[in-house]
Write an enzyme that holds these catalytic residues in place. Sequence first.
Site, PDB file in Angstrom:
ATOM      1  N   GLU A 181     -10.600 -11.293  -5.360  1.00  0.00           N
ATOM      2  CA  GLU A 181      -9.176 -11.201  -5.003  1.00  0.00           C
ATOM      3  C   GLU A 181      -8.722 -12.347  -4.113  1.00  0.00           C
ATOM      4  O   GLU A 181      -7.572 -12.429  -3.737  1.00  0.00           O
ATOM      5  CB  GLU A 181      -8.871  -9.846  -4.354  1.00  0.00           C
ATOM      6  CG  GLU A 181      -9.757  -9.457  -3.206  1.00  0.00           C
ATOM      7  CD  GLU A 181      -9.505  -8.035  -2.708  1.00  0.00           C
ATOM      8  OE1 GLU A 181      -8.519  -7.394  -3.089  1.00  0.00           O
ATOM      9  OE2 GLU A 181     -10.333  -7.564  -1.900  1.00  0.00           O
ATOM     10  N   CYS A 230      -9.122  -3.819 -11.192  1.00  0.00           N
ATOM     11  CA  CYS A 230      -8.716  -2.556 -10.564  1.00  0.00           C
ATOM     12  C   CYS A 230      -7.390  -2.709  -9.823  1.00  0.00           C
ATOM     13  O   CYS A 230      -6.914  -1.760  -9.202  1.00  0.00           O
ATOM     14  CB  CYS A 230      -9.804  -2.016  -9.649  1.00  0.00           C
ATOM     15  SG  CYS A 230     -10.145  -3.089  -8.257  1.00  0.00           S
ATOM     16  N   ASP A 268      -4.025  -8.551  -4.483  1.00  0.00           N
ATOM     17  CA  ASP A 268      -4.258  -9.611  -3.503  1.00  0.00           C
ATOM     18  C   ASP A 268      -4.407 -10.967  -4.171  1.00  0.00           C
ATOM     19  O   ASP A 268      -3.978 -11.979  -3.612  1.00  0.00           O
ATOM     20  CB  ASP A 268      -5.510  -9.302  -2.677  1.00  0.00           C
ATOM     21  CG  ASP A 268      -5.201  -8.310  -1.573  1.00  0.00           C
ATOM     22  OD1 ASP A 268      -4.149  -8.482  -0.920  1.00  0.00           O
ATOM     23  OD2 ASP A 268      -5.970  -7.365  -1.376  1.00  0.00           O
ATOM     24  N   HIS A 296       0.822  -1.217   0.000  1.00  0.00           N
ATOM     25  CA  HIS A 296       0.000   0.000   0.000  1.00  0.00           C
ATOM     26  C   HIS A 296       0.857   1.269   0.000  1.00  0.00           C
ATOM     27  O   HIS A 296       0.451   2.286  -0.531  1.00  0.00           O
ATOM     28  CB  HIS A 296      -1.004  -0.037   1.153  1.00  0.00           C
ATOM     29  CG  HIS A 296      -2.143  -0.982   0.860  1.00  0.00           C
ATOM     30  ND1 HIS A 296      -2.210  -2.246   1.390  1.00  0.00           N
ATOM     31  CD2 HIS A 296      -3.204  -0.868   0.031  1.00  0.00           C
ATOM     32  CE1 HIS A 296      -3.280  -2.853   0.912  1.00  0.00           C
ATOM     33  NE2 HIS A 296      -3.905  -2.047   0.088  1.00  0.00           N
TER      34      HIS A 296
HETATM   35  C1  PEP Z   1      -6.113  -5.422  -5.110  1.00  0.00           C
HETATM   36  O1  PEP Z   1      -5.969  -6.237  -4.198  1.00  0.00           O
HETATM   37  O2  PEP Z   1      -5.703  -5.603  -6.276  1.00  0.00           O
HETATM   38  C2  PEP Z   1      -6.804  -4.138  -4.854  1.00  0.00           C
HETATM   39  C3  PEP Z   1      -7.157  -3.338  -5.828  1.00  0.00           C
HETATM   40  O3  PEP Z   1      -7.019  -3.800  -3.571  1.00  0.00           O
HETATM   41  P1  PEP Z   1      -5.879  -3.291  -2.560  1.00  0.00           P
HETATM   42  O4  PEP Z   1      -4.630  -3.057  -3.345  1.00  0.00           O
HETATM   43  O5  PEP Z   1      -6.416  -2.074  -1.915  1.00  0.00           O
HETATM   44  O6  PEP Z   1      -5.768  -4.447  -1.611  1.00  0.00           O
HETATM   45 MG    MG Z   2      -7.066  -5.998  -2.372  1.00  0.00          MG
END
Ligand code: PEP
Ligand code: MG
Length: 585
Positions: free
Chosen positions: A436, A507, A460, A196
């Site tokens: 995910e 996404c 994920d 993140h």
């Molecule tokens: C992902 O897991 O690809 C996602 C878009 O969510 P995050 O990166 O916030 O876990």
């Molecule tokens: Mg995610």
Amino acid sequence: MNEVKEEIFKGLPASKGIAIGNPFVYRAELPSYNVDIPFSGEVSAEKEISDYEIAVSQSLKELNKIFNLAKEKLDEKNLQIFDAQLSFLYDDYLHTKIKNKIKLERKPAFQVFKDEIKVLENSILSSNDEYIRERVNDIEDIKNRVLRNLLKGRLVSKITENSIVIARNLTPADTILFSNRNMLGIAIDFGGINSHVAIIARALKIPAVVAMHNISVSVTASDFIIIDGYKGLVVKNPSEETIQRYMQQIEHNIEFEKQLETLEKLPAETKDGKPVLLSTNLEFNNEVDYIVTHFGCDVGLYRTEHLFLEIGDFPDEESQYKQYKMLADHIYPKKVTIRTFDIGGDKLLPDSQKELNPFLGWRGIRICLDKSDVFLAQLRAILRASAMGNVKIMFPMIASLDEVQQAKKFLETAKEQLREKNIKFDEKIQLGIMIEIPSSILIADALAKEVDYFSIGTNDLIQYTLAVDRDSNLVSNLYQKFHPGVVRFISLAVEAAVRNSIPISVCGQLASDQYASLLLIGLGVNELSVETASFLIIKRLIRLINYSEAKKIAEKVLIMNTECEIREYIVDCFNKNIGERLISQ
Ligand code: PEP
Ligand code: MG
């Protein structure tokens, strides 16, 4: 010529760009030991005492919050730890002693506090009772909390203009905080390109390199450095020649950005006429105007947990409503997909109670389903903001049918609560889930019947499919976006969406990667929601490919059995086809 020798350190590129400047070496873990506290001249006892009181009351606030959360998860025995920590913070005798000492000895509060705790720890350690001796760990935890609060303002204010933050690790909250202090770049020992921190750095357009292993001890405040966010390099004390080369690259990048801008008003459509819905992920409010004026696209993912990270707590319904409404208004008539809180267990519990595997723990929808008040407040806030019909809801971390059904019941309750008060919302609001977790793909037909759309979270999905921590630098070579298992899972999810006539987007970070996007389009993904920094690059890719070619590439890839084979094949196709078209443009 520089007298010191140039040194190059290699890690992973997490956020594109070049930063040139002085480092600020940030040490979050041990604020009390290594920090060069800025005490010049006289110590003002009044100021120190007041800072101390604020730090204690802030620590009490944090600990009470954690205690309330922990009550739902921990048994009586474990809760006693918090009781002990709280009573320590409520100990007036100790506080008076510390304040008197600050006055008498005119020493900084952190120093006096640390010395007093040391005395206390020594007396505990001298006990014959093992149980009492173990309490030293609880004191250590609370000591660090108070010290962090006591030193916070001073540490942050040390990040001056033109500084590049070097650290062992940064939390998403640190990154957000430092971005307000003209942070030029980031280099950290830990982390992966999909952690993140990396996602936030990209959204803030701050060049970043991660997984640098020992950069936090290899660079000191007196060095001069360059962060190369393209190659994942830190150049320490670069030669004049290297500096010149990087300056030229910066100029070249500005030219390149200008060229990309010519694509802004053109449609995201393949050469053979297939439109691809290209949307963007939104992380911060300061990106909204840019998205509206330059991209004019939907927001395919808004991560609401940033609101939590900014204030260190769940925001109330009213402040969430204001935020979501502001987004919906600005983005209108385009749509915005608001994802409910995806907070990880590691961000809630204190050090002493940390889960061993936070990514496999109390995270995302699991927390929301356990904390009905928080979940309902968020759902009401999103619903209220949906009145104009351009808001979509998305649930993260779905592993089972039961979870979607439970979450939908909450959504119904929230709608009912609003109807009772005659508050308007979009009765037809679209609901989707993140795909995910591998189990969700294997039950995708059942899930598809419950929702209006799927969105694949590849960040994920890769970590859970391959059992590779997305944050770990030690296994980053195993975090493989083109692993055949990952590609086949994506393909299965697309097939399930098609069978059930619902749209499916991506996404996760894969959508922002040119090579991977070529494959995703070929696999039949309808929508790519990309990071703002990659929006035009992906649009350029879409406009350079033929959908029919992409489909053939995907078909071939689906029968390949190794990551290396897939990666080399895609890079080859990209270079042969797209590369040539780029040159002849
Ligand atoms: C992902 O897991 O690809 C996602 C878009 O969510 P995050 O990166 O916030 O876990
Ligand atoms: Mg995610």
